[in-house]
Scaffold this active site. Structure first.
Site, short mmCIF file in Angstrom:
data_model
loop_
_atom_site.label_atom_id
_atom_site.label_comp_id
_atom_site.label_asym_id
_atom_site.label_seq_id
_atom_site.Cartn_x
_atom_site.Cartn_y
_atom_site.Cartn_z
N LEU A 35 18.06 79.65 71.86
CA LEU A 35 17.27 79.09 73.11
C LEU A 35 18.04 77.63 73.35
O LEU A 35 17.95 77.48 74.49
CB LEU A 35 16.07 78.98 72.74
CG LEU A 35 15.21 80.27 73.04
CD1 LEU A 35 15.32 80.61 74.59
CD2 LEU A 35 15.59 81.40 72.23
N ASP A 36 18.25 76.93 72.53
CA ASP A 36 18.71 75.51 72.66
C ASP A 36 20.04 75.52 73.44
O ASP A 36 20.30 74.94 74.57
CB ASP A 36 18.95 74.89 71.39
CG ASP A 36 18.42 73.39 71.28
OD1 ASP A 36 18.12 72.96 72.35
OD2 ASP A 36 18.44 72.67 70.46
N ASP A 37 21.11 76.37 72.98
CA ASP A 37 22.33 76.18 73.89
C ASP A 37 21.98 77.09 75.15
O ASP A 37 22.86 76.47 76.15
CB ASP A 37 23.37 76.93 73.16
CG ASP A 37 24.03 76.31 72.07
OD1 ASP A 37 25.13 75.53 72.07
OD2 ASP A 37 23.49 76.18 70.70
#
Length: 675
Positions: free
Chosen positions: A375-377
């Site tokens: 989810l971060d990338d």
């Protein structure tokens, strides 16, 4: 100000790879060198040239007091010290050398090898130093448990899962290479291994007792070892085959299993235990992936190991900083980078599908890791694409519907280069399609509490943190406020706000409630993926503002006040990794460019761009910038696993300050600090 922004932009442009990406060194601690040397010793390659180069690097990481730590200013880490001492001894360093004596004395004073963690015990057992029986049981049969069963492998975090499976093969087949006659470290033992203390996850030391999860798992551990002793394992052959196939299935389209160092290393041991030849393509592939993680310093004749590589992460953040500095997708070099990012979009299903029924979408962290988008990338990629298009005069705008079928993405544009109208249209079509897939995937990955974890949905079975091999403090992947705020920031940039109707609006409102519920009384938020409360508070302020939360909201006001309150006299911000263990140290530490940039960005999001705190922070960055446009930064500000493993992202000191300065220059009419 303009000159400062241009200097850093030009420096970053000079570092761009021909293919369009950016990728800086990702620096961990000494265990990367130690564990590689222990693998070489297991393979009887400890006398090789590469072993000598790595051991020289390991020795260079030793501190003056003879110890090794998780980060430069950290306290002694007993597991790091024992592995380093053992690795150096295996590679020919005499135990009578002053640095070895210093290390041995420090280890004994800190509790000896008796106090090492479960992974270190496994390495010691692999090389015949201790019996495997004092290591936690890691039964391969667990892979056969169905998804509905409370203890199935998909209840673990993705990184623990990728380590567990090869370790389970090794635990079952016991490929011990006994080096105790040639190289023993008995001098580090205070008690016999059978009397070493029980293993526990940091922070779980008090959760003990017969009628607790801790008690249950310790009883189960003893039971499994009893069954093993009597060879009562009817499903063993089937389980080992399933583990083997599980690893092999996840190696294509990946930089090794999980694309991170530990599971790649243990996959080599697992394959060899299964009878694979040294020249088998699977074994050679693992060695090759480790080789790609090496950085060679020929001047000093040393080699260091990275835990993984970070090209998608580095590239997306660089693109955001460059967009803020005025470099948009209409520039050929930015266009090339966007094309590279689009080529890394995940289009195949991975482990996340065990809990989510959704078409693939999103991005991973490394060059290749198709099974594990995060989810971060994904959020960073969405924002990078949107901001790059915006600098070229084009924007995407999401109109949420009650379902994905009636959610639409429209294009707003005030300029398109006539000479490249076709190319711009093709790019826009690709970005629009990828954006819609990533939004749908991200929304479906939302946890029941309204937040997001990194790789899996509802991966929050806290009882798993009580298993004996959970002392790496990374057994689960639950929601975190910093990550959750980044996801909604990406939604907000696409026009989805907390008052939006439809499915995406519901997702954002639920996330805002989660972030509100997880704010500390002093106004700060915890930072899971960066050090620490400065990181968390920055990201929460930015995310909340992006989805339209009023800047007068007490939640935002308190967060901004907390950031201002921990600003140092120099105008900078800094926070030590020690704050994970001791919250009294939150917001306190050596000033760094990256953490100063985070604080500035958080305050700008809170409407404080004209405040004295922001101006002082900007002046600090301008005054400490070097002539080539870079900054120096020694402390680690990246978090792998709190209290266990930290990271120095070598570009954090570059692109975050650029993002902060360029964002402030756009927000403020001031010309103060112009250079």
């Amino acid at each position: 100000m303009t000159t400062a922004i241009e200097r850093t932009s030009n420096w970053l442009l000079s570092q761009q790879a021909d293919e369009g990406y950016w990728c800086a060194e990702l620096e961990g601690d000494s265990i990367l060198q130690s564990e590689f040397l222990l693998l070489l010793a297991w393979a009887r390659r400890e006398k090789s040239d590469i072993a000598q180069r790595v051991s020289k690097q390991l020795l260079a990481q030793q501190r003056a007091d003879g110890t090794w730590a998780q980060y430069p200013e950290g306290k002694l880490d007993i597991s790091s010290c024992v592995k380093a001492y053992f690795a150096l001894k295996l590679t020919g360093h005499e135990p009578t050398a002053d640095y070895m004596v210093k290390a041995r004395d420090a280890i004994l004073e800190a509790g000896g090898a008796d106090a090492v963690n479960s992974f270190t015990r496994l390495y010691l057992a692999l090389l015949g130093q201790i019996p495997l029986e004092i290591c936690p049981a890691i039964p391969p049969e667990m892979i056969l448990l169905p998804n509905w069963f409370p203890l199935n492998i998909y209840r673990m975090s993705s990184w623990s899962r990728t380590i567990f499976i090869p370790l389970a093969i090794c635990w079952a087949l016991r490929p011990v290479v006994d080096r105790s006659e040639e190289c023993s470290i008995q001098e580090l033992f205070i008690n016999q291994p059978e009397n070493w203390p029980e293993l526990r996850c940091p922070g779980q030391e008090k959760a003990t007792g017969l009628f607790t999860w801790d008690g249950f798992f310790r009883t189960a551990d003893k039971g499994l070892k009893t069954l093993e002793a009597y060879r009562l394992r009817p499903l063993r052959k089937r389980a080992l085959k399933a583990c083997e196939q599980w690893i092999l299935a996840r190696m294509p389209k990946s930089d090794g299993l999980g694309a991170i160092f530990p599971p790649i290393l243990w996959s080599i041991v697992a394959f060899k235990a299964l009878g694979y030849d040294d020249n088998d393509p699977a074994v050679l592939s693992c060695w090759s992936e480790i080789d790609k993680l090496m950085l060679h310093d020929d001047e000093n004749q040393t080699t260091r190991i990275q835990p993984c590589k970070s090209p998608v992460w580095d590239t997306t953040i660089t693109l955001r900083a460059m967009a803020a500095a005025g470099h948009g997708s209409d520039a050929p070099r930015m266009r090339k980078s966007i094309d590279w990012i689009l080529s890394k979009e995940v289009r195949d299903k991975g482990d996340w599908t065990n809990n989510v029924r959704c078409a693939p979408g999103g991005w991973f962290f490394e060059f290749n890791n198709e099974f594990y988008p995060d989810l971060d990338d994904t959020a960073m990629a969405l924002m990078a694409l949107q901001e790059q298009l915006g600098e070229a005069g084009v924007a995407l705008e999401v109109h949420p519907g009650q379902s994905w079928e009636n959610t639409t993405i429209v294009t707003t544009s005030n300029k398109v280069a006539a000479e490249d109208a076709v190319g711009q249209a093709m790019l826009l079509d690709k970005v629009t399609s990828a954006t819609k897939r990533a939004l749908a995937w991200s929304a479906e990955m939302q946890n029941h509490d309204g937040g997001w974890g990194a790789f899996d949905k509802n991966n929050d079975a806290e009882f798993l943190c009580k298993v004996p091999f959970a002392d790496h403090n990374a057994m689960i992947d639950p929601s975190w406020p910093d990550l959750s705020a980044r996801v909604i920031e990406s939604f907000g940039q696409l026009g989805v706000h907390h008052q939006s109707r439809g499915k995406l609006g519901d997702v954002v409102r639920k996330a805002v409630d989660y972030i509100r519920d997880n704010q500390y009384e002093d106004g700060s938020w915890y930072g899971r993926w960066g050090v620490n409360y400065i990181y968390g508070t920055w990201q929460c302020l930015v995310g909340l503002a992006a989805v339209g939360i009023s800047l007068d909201d007490p939640m935002i006001q308190k967060g901004a006040e907390w950031l201002i309150g921990c600003q140092q006299q120099s105008g900078a911000w800094g926070e030590t990794c020690d704050s994970y263990e001791n919250p009294n140290l939150k917001g306190i530490g050596t000033p760094t460019p990256s953490q100063t940039a985070w604080a500035i960005l958080g305050l700008i999001a809170a409407g404080q761009e004209d405040s004295e705190a922001v101006r002082k922070g900007v002046r600090y960055l301008l005054q400490t910038q070097k002539e080539d446009g870079t900054w120096d930064e020694e402390p680690y500000t990246g978090t792998g696993f709190p209290r266990v493993f930290y990271l120095r992202y070598h570009y954090y000191r570059i692109y975050f300050p650029l993002l902060a300065l360029a964002t402030w220059a756009k927000k403020s009419n001031s010309t103060e600090g112009s250079r």
